[in-house]
Design a protein around this motif. Structure first.
Motif, PDB file in Angstrom:
ATOM      1  N   GLN A   1       0.841  -1.187   0.000  1.00 46.92           N
ATOM      2  CA  GLN A   1       0.000   0.000   0.000  1.00 46.92           C
ATOM      3  C   GLN A   1       0.882   1.244   0.000  1.00 46.92           C
ATOM      4  N   GLU A   2       0.313   2.339  -0.427  1.00 46.99           N
ATOM      5  CA  GLU A   2       1.044   3.597  -0.483  1.00 46.99           C
ATOM      6  C   GLU A   2       1.203   4.161   0.926  1.00 46.99           C
ATOM      7  N   GLU A   3       2.376   4.687   1.213  1.00 48.62           N
ATOM      8  CA  GLU A   3       2.648   5.276   2.526  1.00 48.62           C
ATOM      9  C   GLU A   3       2.677   6.794   2.412  1.00 48.62           C
ATOM     10  N   ASP A   4       2.160   7.479   3.427  1.00 47.40           N
ATOM     11  CA  ASP A   4       2.217   8.936   3.473  1.00 47.40           C
ATOM     12  C   ASP A   4       3.417   9.333   4.322  1.00 47.40           C
ATOM     13  N   TRP A   5       4.403   9.920   3.695  1.00 48.64           N
ATOM     14  CA  TRP A   5       5.630  10.311   4.399  1.00 48.64           C
ATOM     15  C   TRP A   5       5.557  11.745   4.901  1.00 48.64           C
ATOM     16  N   GLY A   6       4.432  12.413   4.740  1.00 52.01           N
ATOM     17  CA  GLY A   6       4.287  13.780   5.209  1.00 52.01           C
ATOM     18  C   GLY A   6       4.773  14.761   4.160  1.00 52.01           C
ATOM     19  N   SER A   7       4.767  16.023   4.535  1.00 55.49           N
ATOM     20  CA  SER A   7       5.205  17.053   3.585  1.00 55.49           C
ATOM     21  C   SER A   7       6.731  17.116   3.541  1.00 55.49           C
ATOM     22  N   ALA A   8       7.236  17.735   2.485  1.00 56.03           N
ATOM     23  CA  ALA A   8       8.685  17.829   2.283  1.00 56.03           C
ATOM     24  C   ALA A   8       9.329  18.631   3.415  1.00 56.03           C
TER      25      ALA A   8
ATOM     26  N   GLY B   1      13.037  19.213   3.350  1.00 55.52           N
ATOM     27  CA  GLY B   1      14.184  19.905   2.773  1.00 55.52           C
ATOM     28  C   GLY B   1      13.928  20.242   1.324  1.00 55.52           C
ATOM     29  N   LEU B   2      14.807  19.756   0.450  1.00 61.58           N
ATOM     30  CA  LEU B   2      14.687  20.041  -0.968  1.00 61.58           C
ATOM     31  C   LEU B   2      14.074  18.881  -1.752  1.00 61.58           C
ATOM     32  N   GLU B   3      13.307  18.023  -1.052  1.00 63.08           N
ATOM     33  CA  GLU B   3      12.691  16.894  -1.730  1.00 63.08           C
ATOM     34  C   GLU B   3      11.673  17.399  -2.754  1.00 63.08           C
ATOM     35  N   ALA B   4      11.534  16.669  -3.830  1.00 58.12           N
ATOM     36  CA  ALA B   4      10.518  16.986  -4.848  1.00 58.12           C
ATOM     37  C   ALA B   4       9.512  15.844  -4.835  1.00 58.12           C
ATOM     38  N   TRP B   5       8.244  16.154  -4.498  1.00 60.49           N
ATOM     39  CA  TRP B   5       7.205  15.126  -4.422  1.00 60.49           C
ATOM     40  C   TRP B   5       6.320  15.195  -5.625  1.00 60.49           C
TER      41      TRP B   5
END
Length: 82
Positions: free
Chosen positions: A69-76, A78-82
């Motif tokens: 299943q898809e996991e919610d890792w929360g909002s970015a 640092g400089l992550e691009a979601w």
């Protein structure tokens, strides 16, 4: 190259020079396979892809009823691009 079998505690061992290990492409911590015959030992590295785990072994440990299943890792953060 000549080496002696030496006693270390309750074990015996040999030391391999840095040059011998480099020539055989063996690093400290690598797993080695030792094949013994009547009057000879063959020591060779166990080649594994990307470290100490085999993908087949890891996949075989996944339970049959596992549902990905898809996991919610929360909002970015640092400089992550979601």
């Amino acid at each position: 190259m000549l080496v002696k079998v030496q006693k270390w505690g309750n074990s015996q061992g040999i030391r391999l020079s840095k040059e011998v290990l480099a020539e055989a492409n063996i690093l400290v911590g690598d797993e080695l396979e030792i094949i013994s015959t009547k009057d000879q030992l063959v020591i060779k590295p166990v080649r594994k892809i990307r470290g100490k785990y085999q993908l087949q072994d890891l996949v075989s440990q996944i339970p049959q009823d596992y549902k990905p299943q898809e996991e919610d890792w929360g909002s970015a953060v640092g400089l992550e691009a979601w």
